[in-house]
Design a protein around this motif. Structure first.
Motif, PDB file in Angstrom:
ATOM      1  N   THR A 181       7.998  46.901  25.108  1.00 36.55           N
ATOM      2  CA  THR A 181       8.339  47.971  24.174  1.00 36.55           C
ATOM      3  C   THR A 181       7.343  49.120  24.319  1.00 36.55           C
ATOM      4  O   THR A 181       7.705  50.294  24.243  1.00 36.55           O
ATOM      5  CB  THR A 181       8.302  47.437  22.731  1.00 36.55           C
ATOM      6  N   THR A 228       8.298  53.029  25.228  1.00 35.69           N
ATOM      7  CA  THR A 228       8.075  54.081  24.239  1.00 35.69           C
ATOM      8  C   THR A 228       7.837  55.422  24.927  1.00 35.69           C
ATOM      9  O   THR A 228       8.202  56.465  24.409  1.00 35.69           O
ATOM     10  CB  THR A 228       6.873  53.729  23.343  1.00 35.69           C
ATOM     11  N   ASP A 278       7.907  41.966  26.170  1.00 38.59           N
ATOM     12  CA  ASP A 278       9.045  42.835  25.888  1.00 38.59           C
ATOM     13  C   ASP A 278       8.941  44.257  26.431  1.00 38.59           C
ATOM     14  O   ASP A 278       9.916  44.946  26.530  1.00 38.59           O
ATOM     15  CB  ASP A 278       9.270  42.883  24.376  1.00 38.59           C
TER      16      ASP A 278
END
Lengths: 122, 162
Positions: A84, A88, A82
């Motif tokens: 993520t 960030t 993913d």
């Protein structure tokens, strides 16, 4: 019906109030000092935030590339599904963190009064 | 009987499409598995227009099918925890009769996120994810308000017998 809407409002209001209080309690602090890497719930490495370096975390199949540069840390590359962690972006303030759930990895900034111990040097 | 099966199939299919749509919506900074909760619409509809048993069955089948088609073992655990906790709390609050469909849906949205956070904590083996709680509360309220508002319209306007 009116009564129920008051219930709704009360419910939403109290949840948001709780969120506000928690946000205040968890607010990020000032510039941090350490980049702490936790995998599977155990600390595996700790790097000073003011030393530039690039580290490859993980094994042959699962990896995250952690880059510390100019007093900020970021995951610049990873092979998780993913991304993520990459999205960030940079973290530098005490309490900020990058999470990679697929690799069970947490990279967190800690303050200056942590243990004066450099795992990477050991 | 046949009609009932058709109704289940229709709602499960709808929930799956909504799950897929939702997987396309990605906000930066969100942990994986934390979603808008579009599928909650279907669960709310089933809960208000059918029964708790129907809602649970549809929700469970949806979680299973979606994890098998689009997801992984992790996403299955997240979805299941979120779905079970959310439905349990929504059913309880509905029975209490103190909140409208909006309040029930808000509680459902928040609990959905809580369930996922608990699984994330278990997976990562740490309670350190607590910092994420306030964001989850806020996003749960937002998602619950949206699905509750739409859900209220759907529940009231779709003709009985469908």
């Amino acid at each position: 019906m009116k009564k129920k809407h008051r219930g709704d409002l009360l419910l939403a209001g109290s949840i948001l109030l709780l969120a506000g209080v928690l946000l205040f309690l968890f607010r990020p602090g000032g510039q941090g000092a350490w980049v702490v890497v936790t995998a599977d719930g155990a600390e595996i490495a700790r790097y000073p935030l003011d030393e530039d370096r690039t580290v490859r975390l993980g094994d042959d199949t699962d990896y995250n590339i952690l880059q510390i540069a100019g007093g900020a840390a970021a995951v610049v590359e990873a092979d998780c599904g993913d991304h993520t962690c990459v999205r960030t972006g940079e973290i530098s303030r005490e309490g900020e963190r990058i999470v990679c759930l697929p690799h069970r990895l947490i990279i967190q900034i800690e303050g200056g009064d942590g243990p004066v111990f450099d795992a990477s040097a050991g | 009987m046949g009609k009932q099966v058709a109704r289940y199939a229709l709602l499960v299919a709808l929930a799956m499409v909504l799950s897929w749509l939702e997987s396309l919506i990605v906000f930066p900074g969100l942990l994986p598995g934390m979603k808008v909760g579009l599928t909650n619409l279907v669960v709310i509809f089933a809960l208000y227009r059918m029964s708790l048993r129907d809602a649970a069955a549809i929700s469970l089948v949806r979680v299973l099918l979606v994890s098998m088609t689009f997801g992984s073992a992790y996403s299955f655990a997240y979805s299941l925890a979120g779905a079970v906790l959310s439905l349990a709390v929504m059913a309880g609050l509905k029975k209490l009769d103190k909140f409208s469909i909006l309040g029930v849906s808000i509680a459902g949205g928040v609990c959905h996120n809580m369930g996922q956070l608990l699984v994330a904590m278990a997976v990562l083996g740490t309670a350190r994810l607590g910092w994420y709680l306030p964001w989850l509360l806020v996003s749960g309220v937002a998602a619950g308000t949206a699905t509750g508002a739409v859900g209220g319209l759907v529940v009231n306007r779709i003709k009985p017998g469908i």
